[in-house]
Design a protein around this motif. Sequence first.
Motif, PDB file in Angstrom:
ATOM      1  N   ASP A  48     161.823 -34.166-118.555  1.00 33.64           N
ATOM      2  CA  ASP A  48     161.964 -34.873-119.829  1.00 33.64           C
ATOM      3  C   ASP A  48     160.660 -34.909-120.597  1.00 33.64           C
ATOM      4  N   ASN A  49     159.524 -34.930-119.880  1.00 34.77           N
ATOM      5  CA  ASN A  49     158.258 -34.901-120.599  1.00 34.77           C
ATOM      6  C   ASN A  49     158.059 -33.549-121.284  1.00 34.77           C
ATOM      7  N   GLN A  93     157.153 -41.411-127.893  1.00 37.25           N
ATOM      8  CA  GLN A  93     158.061 -40.669-127.026  1.00 37.25           C
ATOM      9  C   GLN A  93     157.403 -40.378-125.678  1.00 37.25           C
ATOM     10  N   THR A  94     156.139 -39.948-125.727  1.00 36.74           N
ATOM     11  CA  THR A  94     155.419 -39.688-124.485  1.00 36.74           C
ATOM     12  C   THR A  94     155.286 -40.960-123.659  1.00 36.74           C
ATOM     13  N   VAL A 143     154.022 -37.674-114.265  1.00 36.90           N
ATOM     14  CA  VAL A 143     155.077 -37.534-115.257  1.00 36.90           C
ATOM     15  C   VAL A 143     155.011 -36.164-115.935  1.00 36.90           C
ATOM     16  N   THR A 153     158.478 -41.888-121.989  1.00 38.07           N
ATOM     17  CA  THR A 153     158.772 -41.011-120.859  1.00 38.07           C
ATOM     18  C   THR A 153     157.983 -41.436-119.633  1.00 38.07           C
ATOM     19  N   ALA A 154     156.697 -41.709-119.867  1.00 34.86           N
ATOM     20  CA  ALA A 154     155.856 -42.078-118.732  1.00 34.86           C
ATOM     21  C   ALA A 154     156.155 -43.501-118.258  1.00 34.86           C
ATOM     22  N   GLN A 167     167.289 -41.909-129.656  1.00 36.82           N
ATOM     23  CA  GLN A 167     167.415 -40.736-128.795  1.00 36.82           C
ATOM     24  C   GLN A 167     167.387 -41.139-127.324  1.00 36.82           C
ATOM     25  N   LYS A 168     166.584 -42.175-127.013  1.00 42.19           N
ATOM     26  CA  LYS A 168     166.483 -42.619-125.624  1.00 42.19           C
ATOM     27  C   LYS A 168     167.565 -43.635-125.293  1.00 42.19           C
ATOM     28  N   ASN A 199     160.085 -33.414-124.245  1.00 42.30           N
ATOM     29  CA  ASN A 199     159.403 -34.180-125.292  1.00 42.30           C
ATOM     30  C   ASN A 199     158.388 -33.337-126.023  1.00 42.30           C
ATOM     31  N   ARG A 204     157.426 -33.357-115.368  1.00 39.55           N
ATOM     32  CA  ARG A 204     158.832 -33.702-115.320  1.00 39.55           C
ATOM     33  C   ARG A 204     159.558 -33.123-116.509  1.00 39.55           C
TER      34      ARG A 204
END
Lengths: 328, 338, 338, 501
Positions: B52-53, A184-185, B47, A188-189, A213-214, B56, B50
């Motif tokens: 969304d991070n 997930q991380t 990031v 995101t990055a 989810q994404k 998360n 942010r």
Amino acid sequence: GTSGSGGGGGPVVGVDYPRSDTDFWNSYIKYTPESAKELGLELKTTNSQNDVAKLTANVQTFISQGVKGVAMAPQDTAAIAPALEQLAAKKIPVVTVDTRPDSGDVFMVVRADNRAYGEKACRFLGAKLAGKGKVVMLQGDLASINGRDRTEAFNDCMKANYPGITVLGEATNWDGAVAAQKLQTDLTANPDIKGVYMQSSFALSGTLQVLKQKDLLVAPSDPKHVFIVSNDGIPEELKNIAEGHVDATVSQPADLYAKYALQYLKAAINGESFKPGKTDHDSTIVQVRDGLLEDQLSAPLVTSDGGTYDGVPSLKHDDKSLWGNKLQ
Amino acid sequence: MTDTQTAVTTAAPAPTSRKIAIARLRDLALIPAIIVIAIVGQLVSPVFLRGDNLVNVLQTMSEIAILVLAQTLVLIVKKMDLSLESTVGLAPGVAAWLTVPVGAGHGLGLLPGGWSVPITLAVGVVIGVINALFIIRFGLNGFIVTLGMLIVLRGILTGISGGQTFFRLPASMLYLGTTQWLGMPASVWLCLILFAAGIVVLGFTSFGRSLYAIGGNVDAAKAAGIRTDRVLWIVIVTASLLAALSGLLLSGRLASVASAQGNGYIFTVFAAAVIGGISLNGGKGTMFGAFTGILLLFLIQNVLTLAGVPAQWIGALNGTIILIALALSRVTGGKAQE
Amino acid sequence: MTDTQTAVTTAAPAPTSRKIAIARLRDLALIPAIIVIAIVGQLVSPVFLRGDNLVNVLQTMSEIAILVLAQTLVLIVKKMDLSLESTVGLAPGVAAWLTVPVGAGHGLGLLPGGWSVPITLAVGVVIGVINALFIIRFGLNGFIVTLGMLIVLRGILTGISGGQTFFRLPASMLYLGTTQWLGMPASVWLCLILFAAGIVVLGFTSFGRSLYAIGGNVDAAKAAGIRTDRVLWIVIVTASLLAALSGLLLSGRLASVASAQGNGYIFTVFAAAVIGGISLNGGKGTMFGAFTGILLLFLIQNVLTLAGVPAQWIGALNGTIILIALALSRVTGGKAQE
Amino acid sequence: MVAAPPVVEATGVTKRYGSTVALHDAAITIEQGQTHALVGRNGAGKSTLVSVLTGLQAPDEGTITFGGEPAPRLTDRDAWRQRVACVYQKSTILPELTVAENLFLNRHDHGRSGLISWRTVRTKARELLDTWSVDVDVRLPAGELDVEQRQFVEIARALSFGARFIILDEPTAQLDAAAIARLFSRITELQRQGVTFLFISHHLQEVYEICDVVTVFRDARHVLTAAVDSLPRADLVAAMTGEAATETGTGRRTPAEHAAPVLEMTDAALPGAYEDVSFQVRAGEIVGLAGAASSGRIEIAETIAGLRAPATGSLEIAGTRPRPGSVPAALRAGVGFVPQDRHHQGYVAQMSIADNGTLTIPDRLGRAGFIDGRRRDGFARDMIGKLAIKTPGPELPVSGLSGGNQQKVVMARALANNPKLLVLINPTAGVDVRSKEFLLGKVEEVAESGAGVVIASDELDDLRLCDRVLVVFGGRVVAEMPRGWHDHRLVAAMEGVELDD
Ligand SMILES: Nc1ncnc2c1ncn2[C@@H]1O[C@H](COP(=O)(O)OP(=O)(O)OP(=O)(O)O)[C@@H](O)[C@H]1O
Ligand SMILES: Nc1ncnc2c1ncn2[C@@H]1O[C@H](COP(=O)(O)OP(=O)(O)OP(=O)(O)O)[C@@H](O)[C@H]1O
Ligand SMILES: [Mg+2]
Ligand SMILES: [Mg+2]
């Protein structure tokens, strides 16, 4: 011993199960007594719960119980040497399954080539991504030899063949929740991640959920699709391949592990011997070092279409020869 | 009279306001550490800060945070519940076992899927009741009892699952772990709401204060009119129930129940609680502190992942940062710890 | 004066001699459980009571038993040392890293093999000193410090080994773990000798008595002229040193140092100590009790292995037996536990 | 009045702890408006009765009635609290919580939202403490309070319930004279309002000062109940001890004028505690350090014993200069020490009498750090005999002894190394009348045999046997009074007031 005995009368052999908390090894645990029955061996079993110290103790228990041969799957390939020496001193033949001891002699190593897993996964992703983009590799535990083999082979293959692909490697301790967290991380990055290689099916559901989810769990035809290669070949993976969620897996032969481990043990007890070369069951025996033979069982790549990817042939997900399709 | 007081006051110069400040700031002890991590994180990767991070991070920590909340309640009344980590696996595991159809999902398919959530929570309650019976009714040591329970429960999950993972969970089990409310995962909302509730209950209700009284001195609590046994029952059962909820969220998020689900969590849970200022000797610490504890641990993890630290050095770095954060928080917090 | 005494004795007929008897018997509380296990074991398999099987049990438990011994010392002075489990791995790991030749064994080969044992023990001492500095000198909470250290040390081992196993260890590292003295493995002798020494030191020396005094009431110990800080230093450093020794034995027996060596041991260590009657609140318990605790756990394991219990039910059975053993020991031991 | 049923009546109460009988067929009747004293030796069962009367413990046998009604169920804590308020002997202060919360625990003020209104709680707490002239910030964690302030918080809390029946179990044990006076004036005020009290104390003069009726317990049984006026002190003591009162012979000893000093403290100062303290104690002399709470007397005594290091000044004990701030050094120099609070610093509760008593003399119990169990028990038996400690044997954990006997163990340890200088802080706190006489007798014996003694205490009984008393006020020695002082002069000096009559 009370339980765990199959087909009475035959020679007693001891089988140590390495762990009972993964689908793969549980299949192995299920197949072992069946094979023993077929071969007419009496079985003593122990479980070393992924702890080599426990494995050593279990070996001693086997010796006390007077077994004629031992099959084991040492997850720590260095630390098993003293136990092997003990067994050798008692002239008890040993077959190791899945891993090859770093030192010490065994009658036969029955394993699939873990480096080949990483290689096959790399080829498949490389072909699908056309040699560029980012992929995440959800590794197992750094301390696991199999995990390390897969990691190194995957990295080496990527570097050599697909320099345009960036690999983000994440250690997960074979824990699905950790794998999901890291994936997930990473997503995101790096929203442009296009492939995931999981080194074991433990991360399967979590990975699919994260992608869902994404909003990335889409058909392979969709440009947003993220290609997923799994490892193990449990029924759930095959089902997911059929549904188009997972693109490929490498099927570890759990049934063959059980079958050939016991077959070689029986042969050893009967005084037979083997030489390097092709076998009768679509595999090759190679001599990896002096006095150490290894039967390298085939671990096929499984895909939805059974095609060939950058030279790697694959089986279709519903192929009857896959152990995952043979369960019940 | 007044003379004496003045004399003494002169001898020991007015430390009172500092003492009060220290007592109050103890809750906030980790804030500086969190700020430092945030700054470092932002430097490491744009990031990090942010939205969304951060969501998360909150989502991945939500299940374990609920365990921290549960353990905090238990620790404040001077007990311990090690079995929480296996409840995280067993409660949804039993539900999956009973409701998942025979076949690839490894279940028995005895009950319709709608039963899964009630079963999960009920298993949590039953485990809590067993713990409470042993600890409160029979007066056995809580550490020992819950350690035994931890092994038994984990073993039962391995037993019923045959060590395999339950897949193809019923939709109702997936709901909480996967749905989004107002653009944030439901589990994040749940976790935040539970902590907010925890802060209010512990800080501003008589029930919450009674936990501190019991943890501080159970005889004194009794003398002050608190029904100590009843409160202990409520706390122990609630903690198990929360663990079951946490397991439900986790199973939902991962859409499966692994037979090792929750294994090893208790370590992180204790670390977060203790770092967050909850005392193992009972009667001390706040829900807010506990929250900062688990948040700090997950922020560190996140920064390390974003930084792409080589896998083999992540562990050492993680530990070093935790130690530094602790030292930092204790410098801010002031005095020696027992 | 004498009148009063008689009066009281009549009112409360000889209560104290029973109290004392119970206090003494508490050490032996696990003996009945051990006997029951032995009988069950013999029924399950005639191998159980054979000499070589019992030596096996002793050998496999020897390294962890030494950790239990170390933790017992620490617990009696009312501290905790979680980092022991990672010292088991790191201490021999550093030695192997420095002495194993470059190549297959994954070492650096900087020092000749003869250095490995001194290095192992020195690393243990250094870790102990760091712990002691944090805990005693800077007054930080021992649980937190050693938890942090646990993560750091484990991480360092992963870092220097790259997650791989060191093997081809120098002969001197193998000696203790592999050699036999008078027909029994050296590690069994060492373990038994250390426990015997522990029983003598704790029970019959003023140093041992000072541990109980410190754990029971540190202020009283100080007022009675015990150099509490010095004793604490000695205990913490000794515990780390013992952990290093334990790691040396384990590496010797397995002829390698895995990067995960020792992981998860601390759980068993605490379980054994607490089951053996060591209080987490300090000042209570004996070395003999601790020994019976770890012995019981390993005997249970051995019986389950001999019985060939299906793998997936071993965990649940193991836990249930432990819970029953506890209940049994508490029935013999008498009263409620705090 | 006569027609009203007694506020509380307990009959046939028996309570056992294991095989210990704490109360045996005991009874007490407390009438409306009485101030009823309950006295007895340590371990007589007084506190046990208190816990039965306040519903903390159920009696094994017997009945309790309040105003003629049967007592509420044990779980109905609110009903108990309406009937009786109590200051327990064991502290019920929660050190981690604030003073305000301690005062209003489990009866917080709730705001309109249903949540606790801390502001109101604080205001009320402030008001409550103001009425007691206790000047502490109610936001402070209670653990930061000193012993006396804590005791006042307990007392203020118990008296603030508005209960018409209040039990005070040794409320004065931790208070100095002025504080006791404040407490008594408040009790008198409440007495006038018709509040009923059950008052427990080992200070018999307090019983005579404020109580109407006294009940004596001995060995778990009720012995007598009588009007205080009709019962002379000697008879009371006889009832408590079960033997005729014997005055211990005091007034023997005159210390040799020229005996060598065993303690010389010169210009010692410890910032925040005391300054400019110089005095000597000669062999055979008993010197008192008197002073109110936090006057600095305790810190001075602790400095001598090595628990504290003075910032400046010097300390010489029996010709040696022990390293400042080191208890072992002080012990080697010949100090025997009884610390301030036996629970806190005196003994290790779960260790045996023998171990506790010999903690300071390991080197005499065996060679090379080993302890010879027989020699240790021999030492201990000797002590048990000499100090008449009531125990079945030296192996008993100290936690199993009554308070007075625990104090004797602490004293035994102080005497174990044949001290040249005995330093005693509040040596008789919480100890019953007879044990107190006995302990003080021992102190005199020790002095007679040539040791110097320092007693830091605010108990006049302790100070009475001193050859001279140094009065400490605000960290300085402000007066020295030779033997034969008048109580009021000493008390005044301790309060920092100059009396010039
Ligand atoms: N919780 C307990 N467990 C075991 N024994 C107890 C307990 N409480 C009291 N006792 C015993 O009961 C007896 C009476 O104790 P109690 O506290 O009532 O004495 P007391 O009269 O209050 O003495 P003191 O004057 O020292 O306060 C003592 O012998 C004591 O050892
Ligand atoms: N849990 C217990 N087990 C055994 N004895 C106990 C227990 N609790 C209290 N006691 C005993 O009860 C008695 C009374 O206890 P308490 O603390 O009231 O002592 P005390 O004599 O009043 O001393 P002090 O006046 O110094 O408080 C003591 O003898 C104590 O040892
Ligand atoms: Mg009492
Ligand atoms: Mg008392």
